[in-house]
Design a protein around this motif. Structure first.
Motif, PDB file in Angstrom:
ATOM      1  N   VAL A  74       0.866  -1.177   0.000  1.00 56.36           N
ATOM      2  CA  VAL A  74       0.000   0.000   0.000  1.00 56.36           C
ATOM      3  C   VAL A  74       0.907   1.233   0.000  1.00 56.36           C
TER       4      VAL A  74
ATOM      5  N   ALA B 130      -4.541  -5.239   3.576  1.00 60.30           N
ATOM      6  CA  ALA B 130      -4.084  -4.170   2.689  1.00 60.30           C
ATOM      7  C   ALA B 130      -5.207  -3.181   2.406  1.00 60.30           C
ATOM      8  N   GLU B 131      -6.402  -3.701   2.198  1.00 66.70           N
ATOM      9  CA  GLU B 131      -7.551  -2.825   1.937  1.00 66.70           C
ATOM     10  C   GLU B 131      -7.867  -1.958   3.154  1.00 66.70           C
TER      11      GLU B 131
ATOM     12  N   TRP C 259      -5.230   0.720   3.184  1.00 71.13           N
ATOM     13  CA  TRP C 259      -5.503   1.659   2.091  1.00 71.13           C
ATOM     14  C   TRP C 259      -6.661   2.592   2.462  1.00 71.13           C
TER      15      TRP C 259
ATOM     16  N   TYR D  96      -3.942   6.919  -2.893  1.00 70.41           N
ATOM     17  CA  TYR D  96      -3.386   5.699  -2.301  1.00 70.41           C
ATOM     18  C   TYR D  96      -3.839   4.513  -3.126  1.00 70.41           C
TER      19      TYR D  96
ATOM     20  N   VAL E 140      -3.367  -0.034  -3.761  1.00 73.74           N
ATOM     21  CA  VAL E 140      -2.905  -1.356  -3.338  1.00 73.74           C
ATOM     22  C   VAL E 140      -2.231  -1.986  -4.556  1.00 73.74           C
TER      23      VAL E 140
END
Length: 73
Positions: A9, A40-41, A44, A59, A61
């Motif tokens: 990220v 990761a989400e 982010w 931003y 991923v």
């Protein structure tokens, strides 16, 4: 045997709010590397939310596992 699915990220100022061309690569915000998409989400989303009022901040991923092992599903 399962392989890790790494996700990076990152974020930074972009030249065009509709694009992904970063203005200054040296100034990128490296949020982190995560071993699953859900984490990761979350990272982010948290980072993007902090800069929601700045249209030039973006931003993303990056699916590192797709770069490291292109044949992986």
């Amino acid at each position: 045997m399962s392989s890790q699915k790494l996700h990076l990220v990152i974020g930074g100022r972009v030249k065009d709010p509709q694009g992904l061309e970063f203005v200054d690569l040296a100034a990128l915000d490296y949020v982190g590397v995560y071993d699953n998409y859900a984490e990761a989400e979350d990272a982010w989303r948290s980072s993007a939310q902090r800069t929601v009022d700045d249209a030039e901040m973006r931003y993303v991923v990056v699916h590192l596992h797709r770069l490291l092992q292109p044949d992986m599903p």
